[in-house]
Scaffold this motif. Structure first.
Motif, mmCIF file in Angstrom:
data_model
loop_
_atom_site.group_PDB
_atom_site.id
_atom_site.type_symbol
_atom_site.label_atom_id
_atom_site.label_comp_id
_atom_site.label_asym_id
_atom_site.label_seq_id
_atom_site.Cartn_x
_atom_site.Cartn_y
_atom_site.Cartn_z
ATOM 1 N N THR A 328 25.745 37.672 -28.170
ATOM 2 C CA THR A 328 26.829 36.175 -29.131
ATOM 3 C C THR A 328 26.992 36.745 -30.586
ATOM 4 O OG1 THR A 328 25.817 34.971 -27.768
ATOM 5 C CG2 THR A 328 27.307 34.363 -29.166
ATOM 6 N N LEU A 329 25.786 36.813 -31.133
ATOM 7 C CA LEU A 329 25.972 37.167 -32.538
ATOM 8 C C LEU A 329 26.767 38.995 -33.010
ATOM 9 C CD1 LEU A 329 25.505 37.173 -35.631
ATOM 10 C CD2 LEU A 329 23.258 38.497 -34.732
ATOM 11 N N LEU A 330 26.478 39.929 -32.132
ATOM 12 C CA LEU A 330 27.352 40.953 -31.852
ATOM 13 C C LEU A 330 29.182 40.693 -32.057
ATOM 14 C CD1 LEU A 330 26.976 44.058 -30.665
ATOM 15 C CD2 LEU A 330 28.778 43.668 -29.910
ATOM 16 N N ASN A 331 29.541 39.954 -31.030
ATOM 17 C CA ASN A 331 30.865 39.660 -30.323
ATOM 18 C C ASN A 331 31.167 38.981 -31.615
ATOM 19 O OD1 ASN A 331 30.848 40.829 -28.104
ATOM 20 N ND2 ASN A 331 29.946 38.914 -27.196
ATOM 21 N N ALA A 332 30.453 37.696 -32.687
ATOM 22 C CA ALA A 332 30.970 36.513 -33.381
ATOM 23 C C ALA A 332 31.348 37.998 -35.058
ATOM 24 C CB ALA A 332 29.870 36.389 -34.032
ATOM 25 N N LEU A 333 30.422 38.804 -34.524
ATOM 26 C CA LEU A 333 30.749 40.048 -35.653
ATOM 27 C C LEU A 333 32.053 40.799 -35.778
ATOM 28 C CD1 LEU A 333 27.141 40.837 -36.634
ATOM 29 C CD2 LEU A 333 28.236 39.348 -38.104
ATOM 30 N N LEU A 334 32.218 41.384 -34.186
ATOM 31 C CA LEU A 334 32.690 41.851 -34.451
ATOM 32 C C LEU A 334 34.565 41.014 -33.975
ATOM 33 C CD1 LEU A 334 32.135 44.113 -31.263
ATOM 34 C CD2 LEU A 334 31.963 45.083 -34.125
ATOM 35 N N VAL A 341 28.017 38.132 -21.850
ATOM 36 C CA VAL A 341 27.515 37.154 -22.899
ATOM 37 C C VAL A 341 27.320 36.125 -21.536
ATOM 38 C CG1 VAL A 341 27.733 37.713 -25.529
ATOM 39 C CG2 VAL A 341 29.305 35.983 -23.385
ATOM 40 N N GLY A 342 25.934 35.559 -21.614
ATOM 41 C CA GLY A 342 26.107 33.741 -21.005
ATOM 42 C C GLY A 342 24.639 33.824 -21.225
ATOM 43 N N PRO A 343 24.637 32.139 -20.090
ATOM 44 C CA PRO A 343 23.061 31.830 -20.210
ATOM 45 C C PRO A 343 22.239 32.523 -19.528
ATOM 46 C CG PRO A 343 24.578 31.067 -18.639
ATOM 47 C CD PRO A 343 25.572 32.107 -18.938
ATOM 48 N N VAL A 366 23.837 47.631 -33.055
ATOM 49 C CA VAL A 366 23.605 48.141 -31.586
ATOM 50 C C VAL A 366 23.243 46.839 -31.571
ATOM 51 C CG1 VAL A 366 21.288 48.992 -30.259
ATOM 52 C CG2 VAL A 366 22.446 50.866 -32.690
ATOM 53 N N ASP A 367 23.343 46.463 -29.931
ATOM 54 C CA ASP A 367 22.792 45.942 -29.379
ATOM 55 C C ASP A 367 21.936 45.651 -28.972
ATOM 56 O OD1 ASP A 367 22.356 42.433 -28.440
ATOM 57 O OD2 ASP A 367 24.130 43.005 -26.683
ATOM 58 N N THR A 368 20.343 45.309 -29.003
ATOM 59 C CA THR A 368 19.491 45.942 -27.834
ATOM 60 C C THR A 368 18.862 44.549 -26.608
ATOM 61 O OG1 THR A 368 17.322 44.628 -29.402
ATOM 62 C CG2 THR A 368 18.310 47.056 -29.695
ATOM 63 N N SER A 479 25.087 30.037 -36.671
ATOM 64 C CA SER A 479 26.081 29.055 -34.784
ATOM 65 C C SER A 479 26.698 30.335 -34.627
ATOM 66 C CB SER A 479 26.526 27.658 -35.290
ATOM 67 O OG SER A 479 27.057 27.713 -34.409
ATOM 68 N N ALA A 480 25.739 31.788 -34.220
ATOM 69 C CA ALA A 480 26.716 33.058 -33.423
ATOM 70 C C ALA A 480 28.075 32.466 -32.120
ATOM 71 C CB ALA A 480 25.785 33.504 -32.415
#
Length: 618
Positions: A328-334, A341-343, A366-368, A479-480
C-alpha cells in the motif's frame, strides 16, 4: 564498419539551428551501406547535382546529400541540405531528419524502449521466460499447478541479442473468476497495465497442448487489447519430438504461426529474435520520426556524458513483517495501483522493482515480501520469497522499515524480534535506515487521542534504545491507505541517502578531531592513545580511518564516542558509520642513517618514547 569524418559542410551550414550534432560519413560508407540506406547504386558515382533516392523520397537538385547520426547515435538518419542555392527563403529552415532501419537498441534510453508483456494462463513458464530475457533469476519460478506464484507485474530490460525492450512478467490469467478474489484482482491489474503496452507474447504449454484456458485467454486479449496482435510461443518444447500437431492446434487462437521455444534451456530464442526485431524496429522508427516532426529532438544537454553525482539513482527497499502495509505504501508513493494489495497476509511473493522520478532524481522502489524467520515448514514459494527479500535488502541503499501502529499498541512495544533483526541487519550491511509507522488512521477519534500522542513520543525513543548502533534514526508516522505522509517519507529517504553518500575533507576532520578529543574524559591520561591522523576513505556508508601512534589501541568506548560525535557534529543521523584503526609504526632509533634535520626529528621521537611509563619500568 570504417568511418571517417569529412570536412565542414559549409559556412552557411553553421547557420542552421540543429537540435543535436551531426556527423557526415565519407563515401566509403555509401559503398558499404548503399542498399540498407536506400541510395541507388548509380547515385554514388554521380555528381551532387544528380537526383538521389534518400529514405524513400526522391530529391532533386541537391547541393549536398550525406548520411548523419547524432553524436550518441542509435539509429540511421538521413539529412538533405538544399540551402546553398540562391534561394534565401530556405536559410532559416531546419533540415528534416528521417530515421531509418537498422536501429541500435543498445543506445536508446530505457524510457523510449517498446514494452512487451508476457501473458498466458497459470503455470506455462512466463516467469522462466522473463528470467531468460533479462538474463537474471529475479522472478520466482516454482511448479505449482494448483496455485499462482506470480501475483504482481514485474518489469525489466530484456536483452535478446542486440535487442533491448521493456519486458513485463504478468500473473496467470483466469477469466472465470470473481472480481473480489486474488485471481480476479490480478487479472484486473493485468488489464490496466496491458492498455499501456505495445506488444504481447502469448505463451502456451506444448506438453499440455492447446488448453481450453488458452482459448479463453485469447478471447480476453481480443476484448481488452484489440490493437495488439500477440506472438504465440509454445514453451517447454525441449523434450517434444514432433510439434506439428500442437502447432496446428495453436492456429485456432487466430494469432498466426506459433514459435517453439524452451525458456529453461534457451531453445528457440533465435527464432523469437527474428520475429520480434522487425516489429520493434518499425515501432521505433515511427516513434522517432514522430518525435522529430514535433521538434522534440535531443538537446546538447541530453547528449552530455557528464553525470551529476547528487542525482544518482537511489535504491529504496520497503521491508517489514507481513500485512503492515508495504505494498500500500508503494502504491501511495507511485500514486497508482501498481502492485496487488488486500487484507490477506503474505499477498506479495515477488520482490517488485519499480522506477519513478522524485524531484529530478531517479528512485528504484523495491516492494518485498513479508519478512519472517525461515522455518522447516516454509517450503516452495514462501521459502523463495524470504530469500529474495534478504537479497533485496543487500542491494538497497536505504531501507524503509514499516511498522504497524495497531500492533505497537497491542504488543506495548515498538518493535518485535523480527523487526529488530531487520534493522540490525540493515546496519550491519551499512545501509541507511528510515522507520515508518503505518496505519495511523486507525488511531483517530477522541478515545485514541492520548494513545496517538504516546506513540509519537515513545516510538522514536524506544527505537533508539533497541538499535544503539545508529543515532538519529528518522521516524515518520503515515497512513499509506489515505496517502498521508507520502512526501515526508520521500524527504526523509532522500536526506538519509545524501548523508549516506556524504564526504568530509581531511582538513575539516582533523580540525574537528582536535576539538572533540579535548572533550573526551580519558580514564588513564598516560595510556591515552594518540590519533595522529583522521581521514575518510569512502562513502556509502561513510568510512573513516584513525591512524594511532604507539601500541595502544582505541577501546570500543572510544570508537563509540567518536562515532556519536561524528553523527552529532556533521548531521549523519540514520546512517551507519565505520571507523577503522591503523597503527603508525614508530620511527627507527637514531644513528641508523641520515643527518641534520632528520636526526633532530628522530631524537624528538625518542624523547617522547622514553617518557612512557611502560618504557621506564622496563
Amino acid at each position: 564498419m570504417s568511418q571517417s569524418l569529412v570536412r565542414a559542410i559549409s559556412a552557411r551550414k553553421n547557420q542552421l539551428s540543429l537540435g543535436f550534432y551531426y556527423r557526415c560519413v565519407s563515401s566509403r560508407l555509401f559503398h558499404s551501406q548503399d542498399q540498407s540506406l536506400g541510395f541507388n547504386s548509380s547515385s554514388r558515382h554521380g555528381s551532387h547535382q544528380n537526383s538521389y533516392r534518400c529514405c524513400g523520397n526522391l530529391i532533386s537538385d541537391l547541393n549536398l546529400a550525406c548520411l548523419v547520426r547524432p553524436s550518441n547515435g542509435f539509429a540511421t538518419a538521413s539529412l538533405v541540405d538544399s540551402i546553398l542555392g540562391s534561394d534565401e527563403s530556405n536559410v532559416d529552415k531546419k533540415p528534416k531528419v528521417v530515421y531509418k532501419k537498422p536501429i541500435d537498441f543498445t543506445k536508446i534510453d530505457a524510457n523510449l524502449l517498446p514494452t512487451v508483456m508476457l501473458m498466458g494462463r497459470p503455470n506455462v513458464g512466463k516467469s522462466a521466460l522473463y528470467n531468460r530475457l533479462i538474463r537474471r533469476r529475479e522472478a520466482l519460478v516454482y511448479n505449482t499447478p494448483d496455485d499462482h506464484v506470480t501475483r504482481d507485474i514485474r518489469e525489466g530490460i530484456a536483452k535478446l541479442g542486440d535487442l533491448r525492450f521493456n519486458v513485463l512478467d504478468s500473473a496467470g490469467i483466469e477469466t472465470e473468476v470473481s472480481s473480489g478474489t486474488i485471481l480476479g484482482r490480478t487479472t484486473a491489474m493485468t488489464a490496466n497495465v496491458l492498455a499501456r503496452t505495445q506488444f504481447a507474447v502469448l505463451i502456451i504449454d506444448v506438453r499440455a497442448g492447446l488448453h481450453p484456458l488458452d482459448l479463453e485467454v485469447g478471447k480476453w486479449l481480443r476484448k481488452h487489447a484489440p490493437q495488439i496482435k500477440p506472438i504465440v510461443v509454445m514453451n517447454k518444447s525441449e523434450s517434444i519430438g514432433s510439434l506439428d500437431e500442437v502447432a496446428s492446434e495453436a492456429l485456432a487462437l487466430g494469432f498466426g504461426e506459433p514459435i517453439a521455444i524452451s525458456a529453461e534451456t534457451g531453445l528457440g530464442m533465435t527464432t523469437l529474435y527474428e520475429v520480434l526485431r522487425p516489429l520493434l524496429e518499425d515501432y521505433m522508427v515511427e516513434m522517432l520520426n514522430d518525435i522529430c516532426s514535433q521538434d522534440d529532438v535531443l538537446s546538447d544537454e541530453n547528449l552530455s556524458d557528464e553525470i551529476d553525482e547528487s542525482k544518482l539513482p537511489l535504491q529504496l527497499a520497503i521491508v517489514g513483517k507481513p500485512n503492515v502495509g508495504k505494498s500500500t505504501l508503494l502504491n501511495a508513493l507511485l500514486e497508482e495501483e501498481r502492485v496487488l494489495v488486500g487484507p490477506e497476509a503474505g499477498l506479495t511473493r515477488d520482490a517488485v522493482r519499480v522506477q519513478f522520478e522524485f524531484q529530478g532524481r531517479t528512485v528504484y522502489l523495491v516492494d518485498t515480501a513479508g519478512w519472517l524467520e525461515r522455518t522447516e515448514r516454509d517450503k516452495g514459494p514462501a521459502s523463495l520469497s524470504i530469500m529474495q527479500s534478504r537479497k533485496s535488502l543487500m542491494r538497497a541503499h536505504v531501507i524503509a522499515l514499516v511498522l504497524d501502529a495497531e500492533e505497537i499498541i497491542k504488543a506495548k512495544c515498538s518493535m518485535t524480534h523480527s523487526e529488530v533483526v531487520i534493522a540490525r541487519r540493515a546496519v550491519e550491511e551499512g545501509r541507511g535506515l528510515v522507520v515508518i509507522v503505518n496505519k495511523m488512521d486507525r488511531l483517530r477519534g477522541r478515545e485514541n487521542a492520548e494513545m496517538y500522542k504516546k506513540i509519537k513520543e515513545a516510538v522514536p525513543i524506544e527505537i533508539q534504545t533497541v538499535i544503539p548502533q545508529i543515532t538519529g534514526i528518522p521516524v515518520v508516522f503515515i497512513s499509506a491507505l489515505e496517502g498521508r505522509g507520502r512526501m515526508e517519507v520521500m524527504k526523509e529517504v532522500t536526506d538519509t541517502y545524501k548523508r549516506w553518500c556524504s564526504r568530509l575533507s581531511t582538513g575539516r576532520l582533523n580540525r574537528w578531531l582536535r576539538k572533540v578529543m579535548s572533550r573526551h574524559s580519558w580514564k588513564d591520561t598516560a595510556s591515552q592513545p594518540k590519533i595522529k591522523f583522521f581521514t575518510q576513505v569512502k562513502a556509502r556508508p561513510p568510512t573513516f580511518v584513525a591512524f594511532v601512534s604507539g601500541k595502544t589501541q582505541l577501546l570500543e568506548s572510544d570508537i563509540r564516542f567518536l562515532t556519536r560525535s561524528l553523527k552529532e557534529d556533521f548531521d549523519l543521523g540514520g546512517t551507519p558509520i565505520r571507523i577503522i584503526q591503523r597503527v603508525v609504526p614508530r620511527a627507527p632509533p637514531s644513528g641508523t642513517g641520515g643527518g641534520g634535520s632528520g636526526n633532530s626529528s628522530k631524537s624528538r621521537v625518542v624523547q617522547r618514547t622514553t617518557s612512557d611509563k611502560r618504557t621506564l619500568s622496563a
